[in-house]
Scaffold this motif. Structure first.
Motif, PDB file in Angstrom:
ATOM      1  N   ALA A  95       0.834  -1.216   0.000  1.00 42.56           N
ATOM      2  CA  ALA A  95       0.000   0.000   0.000  1.00 42.56           C
ATOM      3  C   ALA A  95       0.864   1.260   0.000  1.00 42.56           C
ATOM      4  N   PHE A  96       1.962   1.221   0.722  1.00 43.85           N
ATOM      5  CA  PHE A  96       2.875   2.364   0.785  1.00 43.85           C
ATOM      6  C   PHE A  96       3.444   2.675  -0.599  1.00 43.85           C
ATOM      7  N   ALA A  99       0.697   3.465  -3.587  1.00 42.34           N
ATOM      8  CA  ALA A  99      -0.245   4.585  -3.454  1.00 42.34           C
ATOM      9  C   ALA A  99      -0.296   5.505  -4.680  1.00 42.34           C
ATOM     10  N   ALA A 103      -3.563   5.617  -7.400  1.00 43.05           N
ATOM     11  CA  ALA A 103      -4.256   6.886  -7.666  1.00 43.05           C
ATOM     12  C   ALA A 103      -4.344   7.141  -9.167  1.00 43.05           C
TER      13      ALA A 103
END
Length: 160
Positions: A95-96, A99, A103
């Motif tokens: 997730a880090f 990201a 998006a």
């Protein structure tokens, strides 16, 4: 001064694709276009593994990579060299690193993993015209030439 400074970030934003070069365990090269990628911070570039099994496999065997991108209109860009590793979707760090890529794609693509590149060197890429014809070659002349070659026109300006 950071390797991945603001001028490089701006050039990256203007470039639609990048090209990621990897090498397999036998030394065979592979270059493939990457549509979803971003400068992550001052030292890292992240690339979405959407359909890149060869790139991911090569990075697992040989982490040295080269990522290049060029703004096709001004005909300038950068070549980034470094070491990469793959962060799988099941990894806690996914997730880090993912990201900015998530998006960009929303629900359009599934990102299987993120190829994280720690950049160790940066070199400019510049069309030969800038060097051989410096008095008559400008970004504006390169853009006009590219627009003729690609048969495209500038978008109309919106009126306030």
């Amino acid at each position: 001064m950071p390797l991945l400074n603001e001028s490089l970030r701006e050039a990256a934003r203007r470039s639609g694709l990048c090209w990621l070069a990897t090498v397999d365990a036998k030394g065979q090269p592979n270059v493939s276009p990457k549509e979803v990628w971003a400068v992550f911070d001052d030292q890292h570039v992240v690339v979405a593994n959407i359909a890149s099994p060869v790139s991911a496999r090569n990075i697992a065997q040989q982490p040295q990579v080269c990522l290049s991108f060029v703004d096709v209109f001004v005909q300038k860009g950068f070549k980034l060299k470094g070491s990469a590793h793959e962060v799988l979707a099941a990894d806690s760090a996914f997730a880090f690193w993912a990201a900015p890529l998530l998006a960009m794609v929303g629900q359009c693509f599934v990102i299987h993993s993120v190829l994280v590149i720690r950049v160790t060197s940066v070199a400019p890429i510049v069309a030969p015209s800038y060097r051989f014809y410096p008095d008559e070659t400008t970004e504006a002349s390169q853009i006009a030439s590219a627009m003729r070659a690609y048969k495209v026109h500038p978008a109309p300006q919106e009126k306030p």
